[in-house]
Enzyme design. Structure first.
Site, PDB file in Angstrom:
ATOM      1  N   SER A 117       0.954  -1.269  -0.058  1.00 53.19           N
ATOM      2  CA  SER A 117       0.259   0.100   0.127  1.00 53.19           C
ATOM      3  C   SER A 117       1.485   0.976  -0.323  1.00 53.19           C
ATOM      4  O   SER A 117      -0.064   2.378  -0.598  1.00 53.19           O
ATOM      5  CB  SER A 117      -1.481  -0.022   1.140  1.00 53.19           C
ATOM      6  OG  SER A 117      -1.850  -0.514   0.975  1.00 53.19           O
ATOM      7  N   LYS A 166      -0.333   3.826  -3.395  1.00 54.91           N
ATOM      8  CA  LYS A 166      -1.239   4.345  -2.466  1.00 54.91           C
ATOM      9  C   LYS A 166      -0.314   6.184  -2.853  1.00 54.91           C
ATOM     10  O   LYS A 166      -1.065   7.155  -3.019  1.00 54.91           O
ATOM     11  CB  LYS A 166      -1.505   3.920  -1.214  1.00 54.91           C
ATOM     12  CG  LYS A 166      -2.859   3.400  -2.339  1.00 54.91           C
ATOM     13  CD  LYS A 166      -3.377   2.339  -0.847  1.00 54.91           C
ATOM     14  CE  LYS A 166      -4.768   1.728  -0.670  1.00 54.91           C
ATOM     15  NZ  LYS A 166      -4.173   0.250  -0.687  1.00 54.91           N
ATOM     16  N   SER A 171      -6.115   2.084   4.371  1.00 52.84           N
ATOM     17  CA  SER A 171      -5.551   1.805   3.060  1.00 52.84           C
ATOM     18  C   SER A 171      -6.494   1.332   2.377  1.00 52.84           C
ATOM     19  O   SER A 171      -6.738   0.303   2.520  1.00 52.84           O
ATOM     20  CB  SER A 171      -4.755   0.787   3.844  1.00 52.84           C
ATOM     21  OG  SER A 171      -3.208   0.333   2.760  1.00 52.84           O
TER      22      SER A 171
END
Length: 404
Positions: free
Chosen positions: A76, A79, A134
């Site tokens: 993640s 991101k 997340s």
């Protein structure tokens, strides 16, 4: 099982030959790169991350690194690039009604914030879902608002190349395990540094708790809400921590990029693929401590070379990086441009209903208890119903252990 105690998948511990020399020749070499001067502290003992990097966010100097350009699954932390690409395009006050197709094709075991179809969400709520929980569901909705998954992936790839992040190959916008989806500690540090220049990005990643819109109450017809807490386990516990983003997948194991400010200096630390989940936080904290103690006492071993995202042109930065290994720098560090916005509290007040505030208080209580437990494995993990939304027990997981 407790996902916090999960270990990374079996791995090849040898970095590949021919890593990139972008930012300095030493960064292409395997192993630890550091150039200590007089009075420099020793690096922390027992570091297990396959790749890590410590950099000064103001100057771009890389104070120390290990396998900085090793291309690894990012989880993640990718991101951050998604936010660098999409966040400036969508006004935070925009209200969007989520369609069913926007929530399709989420990877099995994805971390979710709990978005429901046929309900309205503000863009700022969706970004809190991205940064705090997340949430891959929030990423997919925002990607559809940006023109679709395919277009967003292409824009992320283009953005990475413009930034000088040449180790990164984007397959999905959320960091979920996909074949060929790769980045590096060097590139992740670029994404964090660029993001922190954006006041909204900086504020979202610094938010500890928020209230998120829930489903409709069938009895009253009113919209419910529930509390969410940031899954970054250093936020609020490491002095001066700003953010930025954590992650965990089967292929990536744990990944984390953290930024902290002390004495007017902001440092960035990226850690990829340590031996176990909690070590990513322990090792980040240890490297931040070392970086603040070592600043001015080590010569840079490289430079964060940015293209259009930087203050200097790439040629000038590359030339500076080539000089790495000279006398330790003692110049004052430039402060980051944006501070944490004051709108977080206003957002909480605007969203919170009685049920939402009660949930938020419960979350705050759990977080206070967790502080006494860290850095050991937190006890509050596991499947938990938050409001009307069941949150995946893997607070950081984009895919469950055992799934490629």
């Amino acid at each position: 099982m407790s996902f916090c105690a999960a270990t990374a998948a079996p791995r090849d511990d040898q970095p590949p030959p021919g890593m990139s020399a972008l930012g300095g020749a030493r960064l292409a070499q395997p192993g630890v790169q550091v150039a200590p001067g007089a009075g420099a502290p020793a690096l922390p003992a027992g570091l297990t991350g396959r790749s890590w990097l410590v950099a000064d966010a103001g100057t771009g100097d890389i104070l120390a690194a290990q396998n900085a350009h090793w291309r690894l699954p990012p989880a993640s932390t990718l991101k951050m690039l998604f936010a660098d690409t999409v966040l400036p395009k969508l006004p935070r006050s925009t209200v969007h009604r989520v369609a069913a197709e926007e929530l399709k094709n989420l990877g099995a075991g994805s971390s979710l914030v709990g978005i429901k179809e046929d309900l309205d969400y503000r863009v700022e709520d969706l970004w809190r879902g991205v940064f705090l929980r997340s949430g891959n569901d929030a990423v997919h909705v925002l990607a559809h608002m940006n023109g679709g998954i395919e277009q967003t992936v292409a824009q992320m790839q283009a953005r990475a190349e413009v930034m000088g992040a040449r180790d990164t190959h984007v397959v999905s916008p959320d960091g979920y395990d996909e074949d060929g989806q790769l980045s590096s500690a060097y590139d992740l540090t670029l994404f964090a540094r660029a993001g922190l220049r954006n006041a909204d990005f900086r504020s979202y990643c610094a938010t500890k708790v928020a209230v998120f819109p829930g489903a409709l109450d069938q009895a009253t017809g009113r919209r419910t809400s529930f509390g969410i807490a940031n899954t970054d386990r250093l936020l609020g516990r490491y002095p001066g921590l700003i953010g930025v983003k954590n992650g965990f997948t089967t292929k990536a194991g744990a990944t984390f990029v953290g930024a902290a400010e002390r004495g007017g200096r902001t440092l960035l630390v990226a850690v990829m693929h340590p031996e176990s989940y909690m070590k990513v936080y322990d090792e980040t904290a240890a490297l931040l401590d070392w970086g603040f103690a070592a600043a001015g006492k080590v010569a840079p071993v490289g430079q964060l070379v940015e293209d259009s995202a930087g203050k200097d042109d790439a040629a000038a930065q590359t030339a500076r990086a080539a000089q790495a290994g000279g006398p330790a720098k003692t110049a004052a560090v430039r402060r980051d441009e944006a501070g944490v916005g004051g709108w977080v509290a206003a957002g909480l007040c605007g969203l919170a209903g009685m049920a939402g505030m009660a949930a938020l208080l419960r979350l705050l209580t759990r977080r206070r208890r967790a502080r006494r437990l860290w850095p050991g494995t937190p006890s509050e993990t596991g499947t938990e119903a938050v409001g009307a939304t069941a949150v995946d027990p893997a607070e950081h997981a984009e895919s469950r252990p055992g799934r490629a």
